[in-house]
Design an enzyme around this catalytic site. Structure first.
Site, PDB file in Angstrom:
ATOM      1  N   LYS A 118      12.174  -0.179  -3.809  1.00 62.28           N
ATOM      2  CA  LYS A 118      11.618  -1.283  -3.139  1.00 62.28           C
ATOM      3  C   LYS A 118      12.252  -1.537  -1.743  1.00 62.28           C
ATOM      4  O   LYS A 118      11.325  -2.196  -1.085  1.00 62.28           O
ATOM      5  CB  LYS A 118      12.535  -2.198  -4.262  1.00 62.28           C
ATOM      6  CG  LYS A 118      12.229  -2.495  -5.506  1.00 62.28           C
ATOM      7  CD  LYS A 118      10.753  -3.521  -5.425  1.00 62.28           C
ATOM      8  CE  LYS A 118      10.463  -3.732  -6.597  1.00 62.28           C
ATOM      9  NZ  LYS A 118       9.041  -4.309  -6.552  1.00 62.28           N
TER      10      LYS A 118
ATOM     11  N   GLY B 277       4.134 -10.851 -16.377  1.00 62.00           N
ATOM     12  CA  GLY B 277       5.311 -10.333 -16.655  1.00 62.00           C
ATOM     13  C   GLY B 277       6.157 -11.422 -16.706  1.00 62.00           C
ATOM     14  O   GLY B 277       5.616 -12.892 -16.691  1.00 62.00           O
ATOM     15  N   PHE B 278       7.416 -11.806 -16.806  1.00 60.31           N
ATOM     16  CA  PHE B 278       8.300 -12.752 -16.687  1.00 60.31           C
ATOM     17  C   PHE B 278       8.266 -13.655 -15.437  1.00 60.31           C
ATOM     18  O   PHE B 278       7.406 -14.786 -15.815  1.00 60.31           O
ATOM     19  CB  PHE B 278       9.786 -12.122 -16.579  1.00 60.31           C
ATOM     20  CG  PHE B 278      10.772 -13.171 -16.673  1.00 60.31           C
ATOM     21  CD1 PHE B 278      10.961 -14.358 -17.361  1.00 60.31           C
ATOM     22  CD2 PHE B 278      11.711 -13.105 -15.493  1.00 60.31           C
ATOM     23  CE1 PHE B 278      11.676 -15.362 -17.125  1.00 60.31           C
ATOM     24  CE2 PHE B 278      12.714 -14.031 -15.521  1.00 60.31           C
ATOM     25  CZ  PHE B 278      12.900 -15.170 -16.236  1.00 60.31           C
TER      26      PHE B 278
ATOM     27  N   ALA C 244       7.330  -8.610  -4.145  1.00 62.71           N
ATOM     28  CA  ALA C 244       8.506  -8.869  -4.646  1.00 62.71           C
ATOM     29  C   ALA C 244       9.574  -7.511  -4.747  1.00 62.71           C
ATOM     30  O   ALA C 244       9.450  -6.552  -5.109  1.00 62.71           O
ATOM     31  CB  ALA C 244       8.230  -8.958  -6.317  1.00 62.71           C
TER      32      ALA C 244
ATOM     33  N   GLY D 102      -0.110  -8.905 -22.573  1.00 64.72           N
ATOM     34  CA  GLY D 102      -0.417 -10.136 -22.263  1.00 64.72           C
ATOM     35  C   GLY D 102       0.113 -11.544 -22.983  1.00 64.72           C
ATOM     36  O   GLY D 102      -0.286 -12.737 -22.683  1.00 64.72           O
TER      37      GLY D 102
ATOM     38  N   ASP E 284      -2.124  -6.511 -15.145  1.00 68.87           N
ATOM     39  CA  ASP E 284      -0.683  -6.141 -15.747  1.00 68.87           C
ATOM     40  C   ASP E 284      -1.191  -5.267 -16.815  1.00 68.87           C
ATOM     41  O   ASP E 284      -1.957  -5.439 -17.643  1.00 68.87           O
ATOM     42  CB  ASP E 284      -0.088  -7.465 -16.235  1.00 68.87           C
ATOM     43  CG  ASP E 284       1.257  -7.275 -16.774  1.00 68.87           C
ATOM     44  OD1 ASP E 284       2.292  -8.160 -15.995  1.00 68.87           O
ATOM     45  OD2 ASP E 284       1.831  -6.288 -17.413  1.00 68.87           O
TER      46      ASP E 284
ATOM     47  N   TYR F  87      15.718   2.760  -7.768  1.00 71.67           N
ATOM     48  CA  TYR F  87      14.834   1.526  -7.927  1.00 71.67           C
ATOM     49  C   TYR F  87      15.104   0.795  -6.593  1.00 71.67           C
ATOM     50  O   TYR F  87      14.062   0.441  -5.896  1.00 71.67           O
ATOM     51  CB  TYR F  87      15.418   0.604  -9.119  1.00 71.67           C
ATOM     52  CG  TYR F  87      14.831  -0.701  -8.938  1.00 71.67           C
ATOM     53  CD1 TYR F  87      13.382  -1.226  -9.193  1.00 71.67           C
ATOM     54  CD2 TYR F  87      15.774  -2.044  -8.756  1.00 71.67           C
ATOM     55  CE1 TYR F  87      13.148  -2.571  -9.212  1.00 71.67           C
ATOM     56  CE2 TYR F  87      15.081  -3.230  -8.700  1.00 71.67           C
ATOM     57  CZ  TYR F  87      13.802  -3.489  -9.077  1.00 71.67           C
ATOM     58  OH  TYR F  87      13.679  -4.725  -8.968  1.00 71.67           O
TER      59      TYR F  87
END
Ligand code: UDP
Length: 327
Positions: free
Chosen positions: A151, A11-12, A115, A36, A32, A147
């Site tokens: 988290k 990812g980013f 994260a 890719g 992931d 979200y």
């Protein structure tokens, strides 16, 4: 040297963390479900491996965790449009996926780097936010909060697994990380949306009156913070804000983007309801207190918004002209 698994490693932010860890000589596996594209340039590195799979595929995940010393858990749905439109998938991935990681890493005695997000503070009006500050969230009938809730539950799990199973963790709350490779032009977070509008000379669409504020941290700075805390003994079993202290309104962001990129787009406003319906509630101000990260991680964001925007604009300009792949 450590064996490090990064869920969401293609990812980013994950792709930048992979780069840094490889440069330090670690062996890295990116786990992931994406294609890719963002880590294509790393595939020829013998210390790197890419596993294309979902964190909800427990046997596949466990196979990789069982070979790791450190598990960096970045895989999540974190795009506001997606978590408003697809709350069930968001909860499954962000909650069940995280639980899979914690259970397996705990059994393996691997360290977990989790994260989390600045979203967990919700709309607490008293900025800047310290890691110990209250969470002020809206009602569960507003999808936006699913979200933040998932988290925050992940953060609770970290503390609970530490207390009951001795799991070691470091949690980061990221504040609007941006830079090359963020989202596809025109989608996802605010910058790729504004940038597409600028590059096509269309009006920039500000939600509401544009007075809502954010702080934007350049991705290389954020990746630096992640890696520092990963190997810092004093950081263990704690939460850290990873963000910049420069507060900008969304209107100021649009103006800065125009200035740095020399764009001539006009600025227009749309209501949040027109974009999201009733399942959204914006956060008026979002600003981190980064004193704990400064003290313990010896970290702070150093890239100015002008430099970061310049690099981001150049990247998306090249991509829009078909001149570069994801990297
Ligand atoms: N925003 C906007 N226009 C857009 C997209 C986003 O004004 O086309 C605003 C959004 O309403 C929010 C801010 O920009 O106030 C940041 O949005 P983003 O989706 O990047 O994530 P957030 O910081 O809200 O998690």
């Amino acid at each position: 040297m450590a064996a490090i698994l990064i869920t969401g490693g293609a990812g980013f932010l994950g792709s930048y963390v992979c780069e840094r860890l490889l440069a330090l000589g670690h062996s890295v596996v990116a786990f992931d479900m994406s294609n890719g594209e963002k880590i294509e340039h790393l595939l020829s590195n013998p210390s790197f491996r890419f596993v294309q799979d979902s964190i909800l595929n427990a046997p596949a995940l466990e196979r990789e965790i069982d070979r790791s010393d450190i598990v960096v858990h970045f895989a999540a749905i974190a795009d506001p449009k997606r978590y408003v439109m697809e709350p069930l998938v968001t909860l499954q991935i962000d909650l069940q996926g995280a639980l899979n990681v914690f259970q397996m890493a705990s059994k393996r005695k691997a360290k977990v780097i989790f994260a989390s997000t600045s979203e967990v503070y919700g709309k607490n009006p008293r900025v800047p936010w310290k890691e110990t500050d209250d969470r002020v969230l809206g009602s569960t009938h507003v999808n936006r909060w699913c979200y933040a809730t998932a988290k925050a539950a992940g953060e609770h799990y970290c503390y609970a697994y530490h207390q009951s199973e001795g799991m070691t963790f470091v949690t980061y709350r990221f504040f609007n990380v941006y830079g090359p490779r963020l989202d596809d032009l025109g989608s996802g977070r605010v910058l790729p949306i504004f940038l597409k509008q600028c590059l096509q000379d269309e009006p920039i669409t500000i939600h509401g009156d544009g007075s809502q504020t954010r702080t934007f941290v350049y991705v290389e700075d954020a990746a630096d913070g992640v890696v520092r805390g990963m190997f810092e003994k004093q950081a263990e079993n704690q939460v850290f804000n990873i963000g910049s202290s420069q507060e900008l309104s969304i209107l100021e962001l649009a103006q800065k983007l125009k200035e740095v990129g020399k764009f001539s787009s006009s600025i227009t406003t749309v209501t949040h309801q027109e974009v999201f319906g009733n399942s959204y509630e914006d956060i008026p101000r979002r600003v981190p207190d980064v004193s704990k990260s400064k003290k313990i991680l010896k970290w702070e964001a150093t890239t100015s918004i002008e430099d970061g925007l310049f690099k981001t604009i150049e990247y998306y300009r090249r991509r829009s002209q078909g001149q570069c792949a994801q990297v």
